[in-house]
Enzyme design. Structure first.
Site, mmCIF file in Angstrom:
data_model
loop_
_atom_site.group_PDB
_atom_site.id
_atom_site.type_symbol
_atom_site.label_atom_id
_atom_site.label_comp_id
_atom_site.label_asym_id
_atom_site.label_seq_id
_atom_site.Cartn_x
_atom_site.Cartn_y
_atom_site.Cartn_z
ATOM 1 N N GLU A 30 45.671 34.984 39.780
ATOM 2 C CA GLU A 30 45.626 36.449 39.717
ATOM 3 C C GLU A 30 45.880 36.913 41.143
ATOM 4 O O GLU A 30 45.061 36.713 42.029
ATOM 5 C CB GLU A 30 44.279 36.961 39.202
ATOM 6 C CG GLU A 30 44.299 38.489 39.065
ATOM 7 C CD GLU A 30 43.002 39.083 38.545
ATOM 8 O OE1 GLU A 30 41.976 38.393 38.525
ATOM 9 O OE2 GLU A 30 43.030 40.272 38.161
ATOM 10 N N HIS B 127 40.872 33.596 31.677
ATOM 11 C CA HIS B 127 40.669 34.415 32.883
ATOM 12 C C HIS B 127 39.201 34.363 33.270
ATOM 13 O O HIS B 127 38.381 35.102 32.730
ATOM 14 C CB HIS B 127 41.130 35.852 32.596
ATOM 15 C CG HIS B 127 41.230 36.712 33.825
ATOM 16 N ND1 HIS B 127 42.163 37.713 33.942
ATOM 17 C CD2 HIS B 127 40.517 36.725 34.987
ATOM 18 C CE1 HIS B 127 42.027 38.304 35.121
ATOM 19 N NE2 HIS B 127 41.030 37.730 35.768
ATOM 20 N N ASP C 93 36.873 37.386 32.499
ATOM 21 C CA ASP C 93 37.089 37.835 33.884
ATOM 22 C C ASP C 93 35.771 37.681 34.645
ATOM 23 O O ASP C 93 35.440 38.484 35.527
ATOM 24 C CB ASP C 93 37.590 39.287 33.933
ATOM 25 C CG ASP C 93 38.173 39.652 35.295
ATOM 26 O OD1 ASP C 93 38.304 38.750 36.158
ATOM 27 O OD2 ASP C 93 38.489 40.836 35.509
#
Ligand code: FE
Length: 383
Positions: A131, A61, A274
């Site tokens: 996402e 991610h 992230d």
């Protein structure tokens, strides 16, 4: 061509060996030698002087780094991120998209396809992570409300025809959300829930259809409540469920990190960054998905409402954080930076230092700073 790394403090899932040696042949780990074993001769021999030698990190991610975002859909963005992820010990990553129009997502995926074809000697890119855009408009976080849409397997198929989609993070309570998990799985894609207000019951419906992943656990999902345990409860209660965690001490406070690590099977935790474009950059103005972001003391927040807008975290620092916070042995914690990701996504021959596995190896100093990175047995980064 073979290469012997010696004097390694080898740390791999369930294994820590002092003074180990690793023999690499044709990009693959051939043999591990314990202290006292007779070492073979090799074309190249490197003494790593007792440094931690760990499996290359897999970041499932990551939106961006070094001033670029994957969704810039530009060759320079993809190549810069692909090279700079090496600096934090990442050897494979899933470029991660945002809630944006399909046409822009398609262009971003094309840059990933071009990157792989061009072989720029950066990190490996086995696929992308979508996402959104199939999220709950009430749980946007830093996602753009203009492009939210309902789960649409045809759209995913169109994108996957450009470049492999490995993971889709979406809200299970959206129309058709439970069945969407099974549809994704039938395409070989891992479904994961996030940006969601799902009740536990709604999670269970998707779980019955095969969903076993929660994206950035605790962030943008229903908290634990004593009359509905929500998605946080689901992650803790369901033993088979993998969870992503952003261990920057902002998205999850140290007490929460300690709590989750004490309750959850370590083999189901995946450290992620992230990270957004401000990662690896000084504090200042930035942006995410077209929204203005201010970065202060490494915390990236939307200028409009102060919501966290991705992180500036690096995987080597996430590992150091969980080591300092939990005090757990590294041979356990090291599962959370690559092995578990490989299991969750079905990535073959990745995630540990063992015979037959790709020689994706990171050498770290005592402070978890990256000294060097090998990808397929080739030195691709040296500090
Ligand atoms: Fe998110």
């Amino acid at each position: 061509m073979n290469w012997l790394l010696k004097q390694c403090r080898l740390i791999s899932p369930d294994q820590e060996i002092e003074n180990a040696a690793v023999l690499i042949e044709n990009g693959v780990v051939r043999r591990i030698f314990a202290e006292g074993d007779a070492l073979p001769s090799a074309d190249r021999v490197t003494d790593v002087e007792g440094a931690m030698t760990v499996p290359g990190f897999i970041d499932v991610h990551c939106h961006g780094k070094s001033g670029f975002d994957f969704c810039d859909a530009a060759e320079e963005a993809m190549e810069t991120i692909g090279k700079d992820k090496l600096k934090e010990g990442v050897t494979s990553f899933l470029p991660t998209t945002l809630t944006l129009p399909e046409e822009l997502l398609a262009r971003a995926l094309q840059t990933a396809a071009d990157y792989v074809k061009k072989d720029v000697k950066g990190v490996k890119v086995p696929g992308v992570h979508l996402e959104g855009p199939f999220i709950n408009p009430k749980c946007l976080g830093a996602q753009n409300p203009d492009y939210v849409r309902e789960p649409d397997i045809e759209m995913v198929r169109r994108l996957a025809a450009i470049f492999p989609v490995k993971k889709v993070s979406y809200a299970v309570e959206m129309p058709g959300g439970a069945e969407f998990a099974a549809e994704l799985l039938s395409e070989g894609i891992t479904p994961s829930c996030v940006h969601s207000a799902a009740k536990f019951e709604e999670f269970e419906a998707a779980h019955r259809h095969g969903l076993q992943n929660l994206t950035h656990f605790c962030n943008q999902m229903t908290p634990l409540h004593h009359r509905d345990i929500g998605l946080v409860g689901a992650g803790l209660a369901c033993k088979d469920v993998f969870i992503e965690m952003i261990c920057d001490k902002l998205h999850l406070c140290p007490d929460m990190i300690r709590l989750v690590f004490s309750l959850k099977d370590l083999e189901k935790i995946q450290l992620i960054t992230d990270a957004m474009r401000a990662a690896g950059m000084p504090d200042g103005e930035s942006s995410l998905g077209g929204l203005a972001v201010i970065v202060k003391d490494g915390a990236a927040r939307l200028a409009s409402n102060g919501a966290l807008a991705g992180s500036t975290l690096q995987v080597c620092d996430a590992l150091r954080n969980v080591y300092e916070i939990t005090g757990l042995p590294l041979k356990e914690l090291i599962k959370t930076t690559s092995w578990n990701q490989a299991q969750a996504l079905g990535l073959k021959n990745l995630g540990k230092i063992a015979p037959g596995y790709a020689a994706d190896i990171v050498i770290l100093d005592d402070r978890f700073k990256v000294r060097s990175v090998l990808v397929d047995g080739e030195l691709r980064y040296q500090a």
